[in-house]
Write an enzyme that holds these catalytic residues in place. Structure first.
Site, PDB file in Angstrom:
ATOM      1  N   ARG A   1     -46.608  14.002 -30.429  1.00  0.00           N
ATOM      2  CA  ARG A   1     -46.476  13.357 -31.745  1.00  0.00           C
ATOM      3  C   ARG A   1     -47.800  12.852 -32.322  1.00  0.00           C
ATOM      4  O   ARG A   1     -47.832  12.390 -33.462  1.00  0.00           O
ATOM      5  CB  ARG A   1     -45.449  12.212 -31.714  1.00  0.00           C
ATOM      6  CG  ARG A   1     -44.015  12.668 -31.481  1.00  0.00           C
ATOM      7  CD  ARG A   1     -43.062  11.505 -31.381  1.00  0.00           C
ATOM      8  NE  ARG A   1     -42.893  10.816 -32.651  1.00  0.00           N
ATOM      9  CZ  ARG A   1     -42.360   9.604 -32.762  1.00  0.00           C
ATOM     10  NH1 ARG A   1     -41.991   8.930 -31.669  1.00  0.00           N
ATOM     11  NH2 ARG A   1     -42.212   9.043 -33.944  1.00  0.00           N
ATOM     12  N   ASP A   2     -48.882  12.909 -31.555  1.00  0.00           N
ATOM     13  CA  ASP A   2     -50.237  12.632 -32.059  1.00  0.00           C
ATOM     14  C   ASP A   2     -51.178  13.648 -31.424  1.00  0.00           C
ATOM     15  O   ASP A   2     -52.222  13.288 -30.877  1.00  0.00           O
ATOM     16  CB  ASP A   2     -50.679  11.211 -31.718  1.00  0.00           C
ATOM     17  CG  ASP A   2     -50.176  10.182 -32.710  1.00  0.00           C
ATOM     18  OD1 ASP A   2     -50.262  10.453 -33.924  1.00  0.00           O
ATOM     19  OD2 ASP A   2     -49.695   9.131 -32.279  1.00  0.00           O
ATOM     20  N   PHE A   3     -50.838  14.906 -31.528  1.00  0.00           N
ATOM     21  CA  PHE A   3     -51.470  15.952 -30.738  1.00  0.00           C
ATOM     22  C   PHE A   3     -52.722  16.471 -31.443  1.00  0.00           C
ATOM     23  O   PHE A   3     -52.758  17.586 -31.969  1.00  0.00           O
ATOM     24  CB  PHE A   3     -50.463  17.082 -30.510  1.00  0.00           C
ATOM     25  CG  PHE A   3     -50.712  17.918 -29.293  1.00  0.00           C
ATOM     26  CD1 PHE A   3     -50.910  17.328 -28.056  1.00  0.00           C
ATOM     27  CD2 PHE A   3     -50.722  19.299 -29.371  1.00  0.00           C
ATOM     28  CE1 PHE A   3     -51.122  18.096 -26.914  1.00  0.00           C
ATOM     29  CE2 PHE A   3     -50.932  20.076 -28.245  1.00  0.00           C
ATOM     30  CZ  PHE A   3     -51.124  19.485 -27.016  1.00  0.00           C
TER      31      PHE A   3
END
Length: 266
Positions: free
Chosen positions: A165-167
């Site tokens: 989700r914060d890749f």
């Protein structure tokens, strides 16, 4: 129903045996990086060894409802992070090392939790690859092996049901000597960090796969990559022959590109 979880590695358990752990960690001194919205992040030392603490103090119902109305999953506990670390380790992927974690309270708006990890010292973020490779292009071998490694991390994670989700490239760390040598070898670890928003399921939904890959691709826009570089990533990520990977999953890669372009336009 009351919930309570507590784990401290031996050196911390011994040093803090006389302390009420949650109360102590809530106000423990250190180098503070964040202290708002119910979360406190800091670096601290015990016996000249450096650690990171993320303490969640409960975000309140107003924050939970605000996130839900914005179609965002609220972060209400550090449990996400320590479970994601354990997941990555179980699949032989490099990440942070747990030194402690805990959770107490059944009310999601008031739940207290924490995760402690060893400080990843002497590392650099892959966010700087764009500038570095424009000034000093890497060898073909180093570039190829680094792309292979990132594709392996993403593919293993997604195949086994986890999304980040914060890749972004900024959440991958490797030894800072790379900034000087510009040489990457497969034996060099790449640590995936900032896992507090990670999700783990039996099977990864397509939309979260697209969001992760689109975010990674967007963060690499500044890196001088060729079409062949992208193909190499795709082949390793899918573990398919390139022709099959491009034809069978054509719609996936089109949506990944759209996601990256959308982020770039924002």
């Amino acid at each position: 129903m009351k919930t309570y979880t507590l784990y401290l590695r031996e050196e911390l358990a011994h040093g803090w045996q006389d302390k009420a752990i949650f109360t102590w960690l809530q106000t423990m001194p250190g180098e503070i990086f964040r202290d708002k919205e119910g979360r406190r992040t800091l670096r601290f030392e015990v016996n000249q060894k450096s650690y990171f603490l993320k303490y969640h103090q409960g975000v309140g119902w107003a924050e939970i409802v605000k996130n839900l109305l914005s179609l965002r999953l609220p972060i209400i506990s550090a449990r996400n992070e320590w479970q994601a670390v354990q997941f990555l380790q179980s699949h032989d992927l490099d990440t942070m090392t747990l030194a402690g974690y805990g959770e107490k309270g059944w009310n999601p708006a008031k739940r207290h939790s924490f995760v402690i990890t060893d400080d990843l010292t002497d590392t650099m973020s892959l966010e700087y690859l764009g500038q570095q490779w424009r000034d000093r292009p890497p060898s073909f071998t180093s570039k190829y092996q680094l792309i292979q490694k990132l594709a392996h991390i993403a593919g293993t994670m997604h195949k086994n049901g986890m999304n980040h989700r914060d890749f972004y490239l900024c959440h991958f760390l490797l030894d800072k000597s790379f900034a000087e040598t510009n040489i990457y070898q497969p034996t060099m670890p790449i640590y995936l960090i900032d896992l507090h928003r990670a999700q783990i399921r039996q099977k990864l939904p397509r939309r979260w796969q697209i969001k992760d890959l689109g975010s990674l691709y967007f963060s690499a826009y500044a890196v001088p990559l060729t079409q062949r570089d992208l193909f190499r990533f795709i082949k390793t990520y899918t573990q398919l022959p390139l022709r099959e990977a491009l034809t069978q999953k054509a719609d996936l890669w089109q949506q990944v590109k759209q996601r990256a372009d959308t982020l770039y336009a924002e």
